[in-house]
Design a protein around this motif. Structure first.
Motif, mmCIF file in Angstrom:
data_model
loop_
_atom_site.group_PDB
_atom_site.id
_atom_site.type_symbol
_atom_site.label_atom_id
_atom_site.label_comp_id
_atom_site.label_asym_id
_atom_site.label_seq_id
_atom_site.Cartn_x
_atom_site.Cartn_y
_atom_site.Cartn_z
ATOM 1 N N LEU A 72 -156.314 -69.334 69.443
ATOM 2 C CA LEU A 72 -155.300 -70.159 70.107
ATOM 3 C C LEU A 72 -155.127 -69.752 71.566
ATOM 4 C CD1 LEU A 72 -152.934 -70.172 67.038
ATOM 5 C CD2 LEU A 72 -153.928 -72.218 68.091
ATOM 6 N N ALA A 73 -155.274 -68.446 71.839
ATOM 7 C CA ALA A 73 -155.189 -67.994 73.229
ATOM 8 C C ALA A 73 -156.364 -68.543 74.041
ATOM 9 C CB ALA A 73 -155.177 -66.474 73.284
ATOM 10 N N ALA A 74 -157.531 -68.669 73.407
ATOM 11 C CA ALA A 74 -158.699 -69.230 74.105
ATOM 12 C C ALA A 74 -158.429 -70.680 74.500
ATOM 13 C CB ALA A 74 -159.930 -69.141 73.210
ATOM 14 N N PHE A 75 -157.800 -71.422 73.594
ATOM 15 C CA PHE A 75 -157.465 -72.817 73.909
ATOM 16 C C PHE A 75 -156.481 -72.887 75.079
ATOM 17 C CE2 PHE A 75 -154.610 -76.448 73.412
ATOM 18 C CZ PHE A 75 -155.512 -77.509 73.417
ATOM 19 N N GLN A 76 -155.433 -72.093 75.002
ATOM 20 C CA GLN A 76 -154.417 -72.140 76.053
ATOM 21 C C GLN A 76 -154.958 -71.613 77.377
ATOM 22 O OE1 GLN A 76 -151.128 -70.044 74.262
ATOM 23 N NE2 GLN A 76 -150.607 -71.746 72.923
ATOM 24 N N ALA B 249 -157.171 -74.205 78.965
ATOM 25 C CA ALA B 249 -156.339 -75.269 79.550
ATOM 26 C C ALA B 249 -155.784 -74.830 80.905
ATOM 27 C CB ALA B 249 -155.198 -75.624 78.587
ATOM 28 N N VAL B 250 -155.311 -73.601 80.975
ATOM 29 C CA VAL B 250 -154.780 -73.088 82.244
ATOM 30 C C VAL B 250 -155.870 -73.074 83.318
ATOM 31 C CG1 VAL B 250 -153.900 -71.002 83.384
ATOM 32 C CG2 VAL B 250 -152.954 -71.708 81.181
ATOM 33 N N TRP C 62 -150.639 -82.567 82.245
ATOM 34 C CA TRP C 62 -150.523 -81.117 82.179
ATOM 35 C C TRP C 62 -149.063 -80.688 82.017
ATOM 36 C CZ3 TRP C 62 -152.587 -76.566 81.386
ATOM 37 C CH2 TRP C 62 -151.966 -75.434 81.901
ATOM 38 N N HIS C 63 -148.208 -81.264 82.800
ATOM 39 C CA HIS C 63 -146.808 -80.862 82.744
ATOM 40 C C HIS C 63 -146.165 -81.231 81.402
ATOM 41 C CE1 HIS C 63 -146.931 -79.528 86.819
ATOM 42 N NE2 HIS C 63 -147.290 -80.718 87.272
ATOM 43 N N MET C 64 -146.596 -82.340 80.806
ATOM 44 C CA MET C 64 -146.058 -82.699 79.497
ATOM 45 C C MET C 64 -146.551 -81.719 78.431
ATOM 46 S SD MET C 64 -144.161 -84.528 77.670
ATOM 47 C CE MET C 64 -143.674 -85.837 78.801
#
Length: 317
Positions: A140-144, A147-148, A157-159
Motif C-alpha cells: 500500500l505504501a508503494a501505491f501511495q 501516486a506522490v 489529485w486533491h480529491m
C-alpha cells in the motif's frame, strides 16, 4: 469533475488508507498478544470490535478464535471492512476512472489485489503474521508513494488526497480508542502497549527526537493528536485535508459556497485542535476528546458527500 469521478477518487484515497491502517492495527495486536495480556478470546473480541462488525461476526462464528477473527478481518471477501474488501473496493473505483490517474497506479493496485486475493489464511498463521502485515503495508505504501511521485497535481489529485487524510485522521482516533480500552493500566500505561502504538504508526523515532517526556499512553496520545509535524498525527491529517480542499478552489465546478462551507468546517476542526494544550489531554479527558474528533470526522465526510457526490448516496465512514 463529474460527481462519479470525484466519488471514486475520494474512496480510492479512503480505502487504501483504511487497508493500511487495518494492517497496522492488527500488527499492533499481535505485538500485544505476545505480551500475554488477557484471555485470548477477550483479546480477539477487542480486535474484531476495533475493525469489524461484531454483530456480523457473531452471526457466522460461535466464538472469538484467532483463525476466525483473522480471516474475518483480513481475507473475507464478503465482509465489507476486511483488508481484502478495502483493496478490492479501491481497485474497483480505480478501474472506473483509470484515465484520471497514471496507468502505473492501476498496475500496482491491480497486482497487489491479485496477490492478496491468492493468500491463504494457513500461510499467514503458519509462517509469520508480522511478515504478512509488513507485506501489506509495503504494497500500500508503494501505491501511495508512486501516486506522490507521478500524479498530476490537479483536482483529481486533491480529491484523492483529501480522502486519504480524512481517513487517516479517523483511523488514528480509532487506534487510540482501541488500545486505550485494552491497556491494563491506562494511567501508568504499559510500556509494551505504548511502544506497540508508536511502532504501528512508525512514530517511535519521531517521538524520541522531539524529546518528549516518558513513553506513556498519555504522552503518546498527546503526540498522535496534537503534533503538527508528524504525518500520522490527527492535527497533521486534518490540516492537510483542509489544504487539499482549498487547492480545489477555482478548479472545481463545485467551487461555490458549498466548498467554502466545507473548508470552514475543516478549518474549525483543525483550529480547535490548535487551541488544545497538551495538558488538556489526560487519561481522564482523552475519551471525550476522541469522541469529539470522531464526530468532526463524520461531519466532514458527510459534507464532502453532499458537495461532490451523487445526491442521497450513503456515506460509509
Amino acid at each position: 469533475m463529474l460527481d462519479r469521478i470525484a466519488e471514486s477518487l475520494f474512496w480510492i484515497g479512503r480505502y487504501t488508507e483504511r487497508a493500511e491502517n487495518h494492517a497496522r492495527l492488527l500488527d499492533v495486536y499481535y505485538h500485544l498478544r505476545e505480551e500475554g495480556s488477557g484471555e485470548p478470546e477477550a483479546v480477539w473480541r477487542r480486535i474484531a470490535e476495533a475493525i469489524g462488525d461484531c454483530a456480523l461476526y457473531e452471526e457466522r462464528y460461535d466464538g472469538y478464535r484467532e483463525q476466525d477473527v483473522l480471516y474475518f478481518l483480513t481475507l473475507d471477501p464478503t465482509q465489507d471492512n476486511s483488508i481484502l474488501s478495502c483493496v478490492a473496493q479501491a481497485r474497483d473505483n480505480l478501474k472506473k476512472i483509470r484515465e484520471q490517474l497514471p496507468s502505473e497506479l492501476w498496475n500496482l493496485l491491480n497486482g497487489f489485489y491479485l496477490w492478496l486475493k491468492g493468500v491463504r489464511l494457513e500461510e499467514v498463521t503458519q509462517q509469520s503474521p508480522h511478515r504478512f502485515f509488513q507485506r501489506l503495508k509495503e504494497g500500500l505504501a508503494a501505491f501511495q508513494g508512486t501516486a506522490v511521485s507521478i500524479a498530476l497535481r490537479d483536482e483529481s489529485w486533491h480529491m484523492l488526497e483529501s480522502g486519504r487524510y480524512l481517513e487517516r485522521s479517523e483511523n488514528i482516533v480509532r487506534l487510540l480508542q482501541s488500545v486505550g480500552n485494552i491497556a491494563p493500566d491506562k494511567r501508568k500505561g504499559s510500556y509494551a502497549y505504548t511502544m506497540a502504538v508508536l511502532k504501528s504508526v512508525g512514530g517511535y523515532e519521531a517521538f524520541r527526537r522531539l524529546d518528549l517526556e516518558e513513553i506513556s499512553l498519555e504522552e503518546v496520545s498527546r503526540f498522535l493528536v496534537l503534533q503538527e509535524t508528524f504525518p500520522r498525527s490527527i492535527h497533521f491529517a486534518l490540516a492537510n485535508f483542509e489544504q487539499h480542499l482549498k487547492a480545489m478552489r477555482g478548479h472545481s465546478e463545485k467551487s461555490g459556497s458549498a466548498l467554502e462551507r466545507m473548508i470552514r468546517l475543516a478549518g474549525k476542526a483543525r483550529s480547535e485542535l490548535g487551541w488544545l494544550d497538551r495538558n488538556d489531554i489526560t487519561m481522564d479527558s482523552l475519551n471525550a476528546v476522541l469522541q469529539q474528533l470522531l464526530g468532526a470526522n463524520r461531519q466532514l465526510g458527510e459534507a464532502v458527500a453532499r458537495t461532490f457526490f451523487f445526491p442521497e448516496r450513503e456515506v460509509i465512514a
